[in-house]
Motif scaffolding. Structure first.
Motif, PDB file in Angstrom:
ATOM      1  N   HIS A   1     -41.380  71.661  53.545  1.00 52.89           N
ATOM      2  CA  HIS A   1     -40.618  71.419  52.321  1.00 52.89           C
ATOM      3  C   HIS A   1     -39.170  71.883  52.485  1.00 52.89           C
ATOM      4  O   HIS A   1     -38.233  71.212  52.021  1.00 52.89           O
ATOM      5  N   GLU A   2     -38.967  73.008  53.143  1.00 50.99           N
ATOM      6  CA  GLU A   2     -37.610  73.530  53.359  1.00 50.99           C
ATOM      7  C   GLU A   2     -36.792  72.600  54.256  1.00 50.99           C
ATOM      8  O   GLU A   2     -35.599  72.405  54.029  1.00 50.99           O
ATOM      9  N   GLU A   3     -37.421  72.025  55.280  1.00 52.42           N
ATOM     10  CA  GLU A   3     -36.726  71.074  56.142  1.00 52.42           C
ATOM     11  C   GLU A   3     -36.321  69.826  55.360  1.00 52.42           C
ATOM     12  O   GLU A   3     -35.208  69.309  55.531  1.00 52.42           O
ATOM     13  N   THR A   4     -37.193  69.376  54.486  1.00 49.37           N
ATOM     14  CA  THR A   4     -36.903  68.203  53.674  1.00 49.37           C
ATOM     15  C   THR A   4     -35.725  68.471  52.738  1.00 49.37           C
ATOM     16  O   THR A   4     -34.823  67.635  52.601  1.00 49.37           O
ATOM     17  N   LYS A   5     -35.709  69.644  52.108  1.00 50.18           N
ATOM     18  CA  LYS A   5     -34.607  70.003  51.227  1.00 50.18           C
ATOM     19  C   LYS A   5     -33.294  70.083  51.995  1.00 50.18           C
ATOM     20  O   LYS A   5     -32.246  69.618  51.516  1.00 50.18           O
ATOM     21  N   MET A   6     -33.324  70.651  53.195  1.00 49.21           N
ATOM     22  CA  MET A   6     -32.120  70.767  54.008  1.00 49.21           C
ATOM     23  C   MET A   6     -31.595  69.391  54.405  1.00 49.21           C
ATOM     24  O   MET A   6     -30.388  69.139  54.373  1.00 49.21           O
ATOM     25  N   ILE A   7     -32.493  68.493  54.759  1.00 52.61           N
ATOM     26  CA  ILE A   7     -32.096  67.138  55.150  1.00 52.61           C
ATOM     27  C   ILE A   7     -31.474  66.406  53.965  1.00 52.61           C
ATOM     28  O   ILE A   7     -30.429  65.749  54.112  1.00 52.61           O
ATOM     29  N   MET A   8     -32.060  66.516  52.793  1.00 47.41           N
ATOM     30  CA  MET A   8     -31.510  65.850  51.617  1.00 47.41           C
ATOM     31  C   MET A   8     -30.154  66.441  51.228  1.00 47.41           C
ATOM     32  O   MET A   8     -29.247  65.710  50.821  1.00 47.41           O
ATOM     33  N   ARG A   9     -29.993  67.756  51.358  1.00 49.36           N
ATOM     34  CA  ARG A   9     -28.715  68.393  51.045  1.00 49.36           C
ATOM     35  C   ARG A   9     -27.618  67.938  51.998  1.00 49.36           C
ATOM     36  O   ARG A   9     -26.444  67.945  51.636  1.00 49.36           O
ATOM     37  N   THR A  10     -27.975  67.553  53.193  1.00 47.05           N
ATOM     38  CA  THR A  10     -27.004  67.066  54.153  1.00 47.05           C
ATOM     39  C   THR A  10     -26.740  65.577  53.957  1.00 47.05           C
ATOM     40  O   THR A  10     -25.606  65.115  54.116  1.00 47.05           O
ATOM     41  N   ALA A  11     -27.752  64.821  53.607  1.00 45.28           N
ATOM     42  CA  ALA A  11     -27.636  63.364  53.508  1.00 45.28           C
ATOM     43  C   ALA A  11     -26.869  62.906  52.267  1.00 45.28           C
ATOM     44  O   ALA A  11     -26.121  61.925  52.337  1.00 45.28           O
ATOM     45  N   VAL A  12     -27.019  63.594  51.148  1.00 46.94           N
ATOM     46  CA  VAL A  12     -26.380  63.150  49.909  1.00 46.94           C
ATOM     47  C   VAL A  12     -24.851  63.176  50.017  1.00 46.94           C
ATOM     48  O   VAL A  12     -24.196  62.176  49.696  1.00 46.94           O
ATOM     49  N   PRO A  13     -24.226  64.268  50.487  1.00 48.88           N
ATOM     50  CA  PRO A  13     -22.757  64.215  50.630  1.00 48.88           C
ATOM     51  C   PRO A  13     -22.289  63.159  51.629  1.00 48.88           C
ATOM     52  O   PRO A  13     -21.234  62.539  51.439  1.00 48.88           O
ATOM     53  N   LEU A  14     -23.065  62.949  52.683  1.00 48.91           N
ATOM     54  CA  LEU A  14     -22.720  61.929  53.660  1.00 48.91           C
ATOM     55  C   LEU A  14     -22.752  60.538  53.017  1.00 48.91           C
ATOM     56  O   LEU A  14     -21.872  59.715  53.245  1.00 48.91           O
ATOM     57  N   ALA A  15     -23.750  60.294  52.178  1.00 47.48           N
ATOM     58  CA  ALA A  15     -23.865  59.005  51.489  1.00 47.48           C
ATOM     59  C   ALA A  15     -22.735  58.811  50.479  1.00 47.48           C
ATOM     60  O   ALA A  15     -22.260  57.694  50.281  1.00 47.48           O
ATOM     61  N   ARG A  16     -22.286  59.892  49.859  1.00 51.26           N
ATOM     62  CA  ARG A  16     -21.197  59.778  48.887  1.00 51.26           C
ATOM     63  C   ARG A  16     -19.881  59.386  49.543  1.00 51.26           C
ATOM     64  O   ARG A  16     -19.020  58.794  48.894  1.00 51.26           O
ATOM     65  N   GLU A  17     -19.707  59.714  50.813  1.00 47.95           N
ATOM     66  CA  GLU A  17     -18.474  59.368  51.526  1.00 47.95           C
ATOM     67  C   GLU A  17     -18.405  57.884  51.869  1.00 47.95           C
ATOM     68  O   GLU A  17     -17.313  57.354  52.056  1.00 47.95           O
ATOM     69  N   MET A  18     -19.552  57.226  51.965  1.00 49.03           N
ATOM     70  CA  MET A  18     -19.600  55.814  52.333  1.00 49.03           C
ATOM     71  C   MET A  18     -19.300  54.937  51.123  1.00 49.03           C
ATOM     72  O   MET A  18     -19.303  55.408  49.991  1.00 49.03           O
ATOM     73  N   LYS A  19     -19.042  53.670  51.403  1.00 52.60           N
ATOM     74  CA  LYS A  19     -18.802  52.702  50.331  1.00 52.60           C
ATOM     75  C   LYS A  19     -19.907  51.663  50.329  1.00 52.60           C
ATOM     76  O   LYS A  19     -20.487  51.370  51.355  1.00 52.60           O
ATOM     77  N   GLY A  20     -20.176  51.115  49.150  1.00 48.39           N
ATOM     78  CA  GLY A  20     -21.190  50.077  49.031  1.00 48.39           C
ATOM     79  C   GLY A  20     -22.306  50.492  48.095  1.00 48.39           C
ATOM     80  O   GLY A  20     -22.183  51.418  47.294  1.00 48.39           O
ATOM     81  N   ASP A  21     -23.423  49.795  48.206  1.00 50.77           N
ATOM     82  CA  ASP A  21     -24.582  50.039  47.361  1.00 50.77           C
ATOM     83  C   ASP A  21     -25.184  51.409  47.662  1.00 50.77           C
ATOM     84  O   ASP A  21     -25.328  51.805  48.820  1.00 50.77           O
ATOM     85  N   TRP A  22     -25.539  52.148  46.597  1.00 45.02           N
ATOM     86  CA  TRP A  22     -26.036  53.505  46.764  1.00 45.02           C
ATOM     87  C   TRP A  22     -27.332  53.549  47.580  1.00 45.02           C
ATOM     88  O   TRP A  22     -27.502  54.415  48.438  1.00 45.02           O
ATOM     89  N   ASN A  23     -28.253  52.643  47.339  1.00 46.88           N
ATOM     90  CA  ASN A  23     -29.530  52.664  48.050  1.00 46.88           C
ATOM     91  C   ASN A  23     -29.331  52.471  49.552  1.00 46.88           C
ATOM     92  O   ASN A  23     -29.974  53.149  50.364  1.00 46.88           O
ATOM     93  N   ILE A  24     -28.444  51.569  49.919  1.00 44.97           N
ATOM     94  CA  ILE A  24     -28.190  51.316  51.333  1.00 44.97           C
ATOM     95  C   ILE A  24     -27.478  52.508  51.965  1.00 44.97           C
ATOM     96  O   ILE A  24     -27.828  52.948  53.054  1.00 44.97           O
TER      97      ILE A  24
END
Length: 79
Positions: free
Chosen positions: A3-26
């Motif tokens: 569970h801790e690894e999953t939380k760490m991965i999501m905490r890293t992925a969300v800011p990375l996704a916010r930097e990109m442009k386009g559809d949120w799901n993609i």
């Protein structure tokens, strides 16, 4: 994966996704895939890690370069 690894991965992925442009799901799926690959590259070389990386589309060449092994050694681990 814990569970801790999953939380760490999501905490890293969300800011990375916010930097990109386009559809949120993609954006989120691309960021999550990238972070997951980076996470599995930190683990030691094993059959399960190799199978996961290959399933995510990582090439044999990239795996060999990262771990410093030859392709025939990877194939030996997969058998």
């Amino acid at each position: 994966m814990t569970h801790e690894e999953t939380k760490m991965i999501m905490r890293t992925a969300v800011p990375l996704a916010r930097e990109m442009k386009g559809d949120w799901n993609i954006r989120m799926s691309m960021a999550l895939k990238s972070v997951m690959i980076d996470h599995y590259f930190t683990k030691t070389l094993s059959k399960q890690v190799i199978q996961f990386l290959l399933a995510k589309g990582v090439s044999y060449r990239r795996i060999c370069k990262h771990y410093g092994v030859y392709r025939h050694q990877l194939n030996g681990l997969l058998k």
